[in-house]
Scaffold this motif. Structure first.
Motif, mmCIF file in Angstrom:
data_model
loop_
_atom_site.group_PDB
_atom_site.id
_atom_site.type_symbol
_atom_site.label_atom_id
_atom_site.label_comp_id
_atom_site.label_asym_id
_atom_site.label_seq_id
_atom_site.Cartn_x
_atom_site.Cartn_y
_atom_site.Cartn_z
ATOM 1 N N ARG A 212 0.814 -1.217 0.000
ATOM 2 C CA ARG A 212 0.000 0.000 0.000
ATOM 3 C C ARG A 212 0.850 1.271 0.000
ATOM 4 N N SER A 213 2.121 1.115 -0.329
ATOM 5 C CA SER A 213 3.044 2.241 -0.357
ATOM 6 C C SER A 213 3.414 2.588 -1.792
ATOM 7 N N ARG A 214 4.015 3.768 -1.967
ATOM 8 C CA ARG A 214 4.564 4.144 -3.265
ATOM 9 C C ARG A 214 5.914 3.456 -3.413
ATOM 10 N N THR A 215 5.927 2.415 -4.218
ATOM 11 C CA THR A 215 7.122 1.589 -4.337
ATOM 12 C C THR A 215 7.273 1.145 -5.775
ATOM 13 N N VAL A 247 14.296 2.786 2.543
ATOM 14 C CA VAL A 247 14.306 1.332 2.437
ATOM 15 C C VAL A 247 13.193 0.817 3.336
ATOM 16 N N SER A 248 12.294 0.039 2.794
ATOM 17 C CA SER A 248 11.144 -0.426 3.553
ATOM 18 C C SER A 248 11.573 -1.174 4.810
ATOM 19 N N THR A 249 10.881 -0.903 5.900
ATOM 20 C CA THR A 249 11.123 -1.648 7.135
ATOM 21 C C THR A 249 10.387 -2.988 7.126
ATOM 22 N N LYS A 250 9.447 -3.144 6.201
ATOM 23 C CA LYS A 250 8.680 -4.395 6.109
ATOM 24 C C LYS A 250 9.392 -5.416 5.233
ATOM 25 N N HIS A 251 9.994 -4.950 4.139
ATOM 26 C CA HIS A 251 10.732 -5.818 3.210
ATOM 27 C C HIS A 251 11.883 -5.000 2.658
ATOM 28 N N CYS A 252 13.107 -5.395 3.026
ATOM 29 C CA CYS A 252 14.285 -4.564 2.738
ATOM 30 C C CYS A 252 14.610 -4.443 1.252
#
Length: 296
Positions: A212-215, A247-252
Motif C-alpha cells: 500500500r506504499s509508493r514503491t 528502504v522499507s522496514t517491512k521488506h528490505c
C-alpha cells in the motif's frame, strides 16, 4: 521532437509520467502514445523516425523514471491490449497490456494450472516477457510458448521461447521492441485448487511486502546463493532514508517514496544500499528495477 504522423490512438506531447508509475515520481515523456490497437501501433512506428528512442510502459511498477523525463516515444498499452483468449485446454493468448491478476484469474476459471505465480507479480505481460518475470519459484520461461513483437520499424515478429535467450530477469529482446501479445501454457487443474494457491500467494504478498506504499516492487536481483533482502538487512539498511526515499522496514528489497521523494532521491538510496552491502558482504547487488530517462 515533433511527431508528424496520424494515429487513431492518443498522442500526448510532454506527458507527465509520475501519475502513471508506482513511485509517483519522475519527469515527463517527450511523447506519449497510447495506440488504439496493434495495427495503429504498427502504422505509427512505421511512420516515425527509427532513430527516435522508444520505451514501452505497462503498469509502471518496476521502474524509476528519472526527473529529467524520457526522450523520444513512450508507448503505453491500454485496454485494447488487456485481453486474454483461451486457445485450448491449457493455453492462453494474452495481450501485452494484460495484468498478471487478469491472466491468472482467467487461467483459474479455465482450469489451467501453473500460472498462479503471475498473481504475485505487479505488472503486465509485456514487462513479464521482457524481464522473464518470476515469483514463488516460477518464472515466465516456464510457461511461455512465444511472444509477438512490434519492432521499432513497425515490423511484426513472433519469437519462440528459445529465441528469447532467457536467464534470471533477462531476455534478448531488442530495445524498441514492444511485446503486444504472448502465448502461455500451463497444465489442466482444478479451479478450486488453483484459486486456493492464488489466495495463498496474495496473502503472502500482503504479509511480507509494502503493497500500500509508493514503491517499485522488488528493487535488486537475488545474487546467486543469496537473498537480496537479507544482504540489505545485514548491512544495516532497513529503514535507511535519503530525502523522502526509504528502504522499507517491512521488506528490505523494496524502496519507498514516503511522499515527496524525487527519482534522484530514490536512485541515490539504491546506490547507497549497493555500496553498503558490498562493503559488508563483498556481494555487489544488481538493479532489477529499470532506471529510465534523463537526470533532472
Amino acid at each position: 521532437m515533433s511527431v508528424a504522423v496520424s494515429a487513431r490512438g492518443r498522442i500526448t506531447p510532454n506527458a507527465p509520467l509520475a501519475p502513471l508509475v508506482w513511485f509517483k515520481s519522475g519527469g515527463a515523456a517527450e511523447t506519449l502514445f497510447e495506440p488504439a490497437d496493434q495495427d495503429d501501433l504498427i502504422a505509427f512506428l512505421h511512420d516515425t523516425d527509427p532513430a527516435t528512442p522508444l520505451m514501452a510502459l505497462g503498469l509502471g511498477s518496476n521502474m524509476i523514471v528519472r526527473d529529467g523525463g524520457v526522450p523520444g516515444i513512450t508507448v503505453r498499452l491500454g485496454k485494447p491490449f488487456a485481453r486474454v483468449e483461451r486457445l485450448d485446454d491449457t493455453t492462453l493468448r494474452c495481450g501485452g497490456g494484460t495484468s498478471g491478476i487478469l491472466v491468472s484469474s482467467t487461467a483459474r476459471d479455465a482450469g489451467i494450472a501453473g500460472l498462479e505465480f503471475l498473481r504475485g507479480i505487479p505488472g503486465t505481460v509485456g514487462g513479464f516477457v521482457r524481464m522473464n518475470g518470476g515469483a514463488y519459484g516460477r518464472e515466465v520461461a516456464d510457461i511461455l510458448i512465444d511472444a509477438t513483437l512490434v519492432m521499432r520499424d513497425g515490423g511484426v515478429e513472433t519469437w519462440p521461447l528459445e529465441r528469447l535467450g532467457y536467464t534470471y530477469r533477462h531476455s534478448d529482446l531488442p530495445d524498441g521492441a514492444v511485446v503486444v501479445s504472448a502465448t502461455l501454457r500451463g497444465t489442466t487443474g482444478d479451479p478450486a485448487a488453483i484459486g486456493a494457491e492464488m489466495d495463498r500467494i496474495a496473502q503472502a504478498r500482503e504479509d511480507t511486502q509494502p503493497l500500500r506504499s509508493r514503491t517499485g516492487g522488488s528493487t535488486f536481483k537475488n545474487p546467486p546463493g543469496h537473498k537480496a533482502w537479507a544482504l540489505i538487512d545485514e548491512a544495516g539498511c532497513r529503514g535507511l532514508t535519503i530525502g523522502d526515499a526509504q528502504v522499507s522496514t517491512k521488506h528490505c528489497n523494496f524502496l519507498l517514496n514516503l511522499g515527496s521523494a524525487t527519482s534522484r532521491d530514490i536512485e541515490a538510496l539504491g546506490e547507497e544500499v549497493i555500496r553498503r552491502v558490498e562493503a559488508r558482504s563483498g556481494v555487489r547487488l544488481e538493479w532489477e528495477i529499470q532506471r529510465l530517462g534523463a537526470e533532472g
